[in-house]
Design a protein around this motif. Structure first.
Motif, short mmCIF file in Angstrom:
data_model
loop_
_atom_site.label_atom_id
_atom_site.label_comp_id
_atom_site.label_asym_id
_atom_site.label_seq_id
_atom_site.Cartn_x
_atom_site.Cartn_y
_atom_site.Cartn_z
N GLU A 161 0.79 -1.23 0.00
CA GLU A 161 0.00 0.00 0.00
C GLU A 161 0.82 1.28 0.00
O GLU A 161 0.28 2.37 0.16
N LYS A 162 2.15 1.21 -0.19
CA LYS A 162 2.99 2.41 -0.18
C LYS A 162 3.78 2.59 -1.48
O LYS A 162 3.55 3.53 -2.21
N LEU A 163 4.72 1.69 -1.75
CA LEU A 163 5.64 1.82 -2.87
C LEU A 163 5.34 0.75 -3.91
O LEU A 163 5.26 -0.44 -3.58
N SER A 164 5.18 1.18 -5.17
CA SER A 164 4.84 0.23 -6.22
C SER A 164 5.73 0.38 -7.44
O SER A 164 6.20 1.47 -7.76
N LEU A 165 5.95 -0.73 -8.11
CA LEU A 165 6.60 -0.80 -9.41
C LEU A 165 5.48 -0.88 -10.44
O LEU A 165 4.57 -1.71 -10.31
N GLU A 166 5.53 -0.02 -11.46
CA GLU A 166 4.45 0.07 -12.43
C GLU A 166 5.00 -0.14 -13.85
O GLU A 166 5.93 0.57 -14.25
N LEU A 184 7.96 4.07 -10.85
CA LEU A 184 7.65 3.85 -9.45
C LEU A 184 6.51 4.76 -9.02
O LEU A 184 6.39 5.89 -9.51
N GLY A 185 5.70 4.26 -8.10
CA GLY A 185 4.63 5.06 -7.52
C GLY A 185 4.76 5.03 -6.01
O GLY A 185 5.17 4.03 -5.42
N LEU A 186 4.41 6.14 -5.38
CA LEU A 186 4.47 6.24 -3.92
C LEU A 186 3.15 6.82 -3.43
O LEU A 186 2.77 7.93 -3.84
N GLN A 230 4.37 9.85 -8.68
CA GLN A 230 4.89 8.84 -9.60
C GLN A 230 6.05 9.41 -10.40
O GLN A 230 6.10 10.60 -10.69
N ALA A 231 6.97 8.52 -10.74
CA ALA A 231 8.06 8.81 -11.67
C ALA A 231 8.02 7.70 -12.71
O ALA A 231 8.03 6.52 -12.36
N PHE A 237 10.22 11.24 -19.86
CA PHE A 237 10.32 11.01 -18.42
C PHE A 237 9.28 11.91 -17.77
O PHE A 237 9.24 13.11 -18.04
N GLN A 238 8.41 11.31 -16.92
CA GLN A 238 7.32 12.06 -16.30
C GLN A 238 7.42 12.02 -14.78
O GLN A 238 7.72 10.97 -14.20
N LEU A 239 7.16 13.16 -14.17
CA LEU A 239 6.99 13.26 -12.73
C LEU A 239 5.57 13.73 -12.48
O LEU A 239 5.13 14.74 -13.07
N SER A 240 4.82 13.00 -11.64
CA SER A 240 3.39 13.27 -11.46
C SER A 240 3.03 13.35 -9.98
O SER A 240 3.63 12.68 -9.15
#
Length: 178
Positions: free
Chosen positions: A104-109, A138-140, A149-150, A170-173
């Motif tokens: 529920e915290k850090l994800s690989l997408e 990665l999502g946090l 997300q990055a 490259f996206q930062l969201s």
């Protein structure tokens, strides 16, 4: 009879709460650092900074695995020395598999992205109207609602009929799930 009614209410309330956790909708936006990969010898491409914005959903399938489809407006392209700026605006549909590394915290997408060209600033190249790409990042989850997300998206199909170039972004969201 009262016990049966109370039990039914508790079951319905629990099911409603579980459904809310299985499906979330939200909004997101951020900055793009875009460029072209490949190209024509003698032509220099430089990156351009732009933005993306849109909607996201998270569909929880297992405890640490979700799907995250999105619908984004994204501005991509590159600046080409001596030719002009290539501002390619797309409606993008990434469909990402989301593996939680920390529950529920850090994800690989990772997953595919399907993009449809809606606007182009320069017409020196004959740009293709569809772009197929692979995305990963990665999502946090900062809180239960706010996330960051990055992501790197690499084009798998050529962006132009005239030059062998592919989009790279490259996206930062930042986003918010309701």
């Amino acid at each position: 009879m009262k016990k049966l009614i109370v039990a039914a209410i508790l079951i319905i309330a629990g099911a409603t709460n579980a459904d809310a956790q299985l499906l979330k909708f939200g909004i997101k936006g951020g900055v793009n650092f875009a460029n072209f990969n490949g190209g024509v010898d003698g032509i220099d491409y430089s990156g351009r900074t732009s933005f993306h914005a849109g909607a996201a959903a998270e569909i929880k399938l297992f405890q640490n695995f979700s799907l995250q489809p999105e619908l984004l407006y994204t501005s991509q392209g590159a600046d080409v020395d001596g030719v002009g700026d290539f501002n390619l605006d797309y409606v993008a549909v990434p469909v990402l598999a989301k593996f939680y590394i920390i529950s529920e915290k850090l994800s690989l997408e990772v997953g595919p992205q399907f993009s449809f060209l809606i606007d182009e600033a320069e017409e020196a190249f004959d740009n293709k109207s569809f772009d197929f790409a692979a995305a990963g990042g990665l999502g946090l989850n900062i809180t239960d609602n706010f996330f960051a997300q990055a992501r790197y998206t690499i084009g798998l199909s050529e962006a132009s009929k005239d030059a062998e170039v592919k989009n790279a972004v490259f996206q930062l969201s930042l986003g918010y799930f309701f």
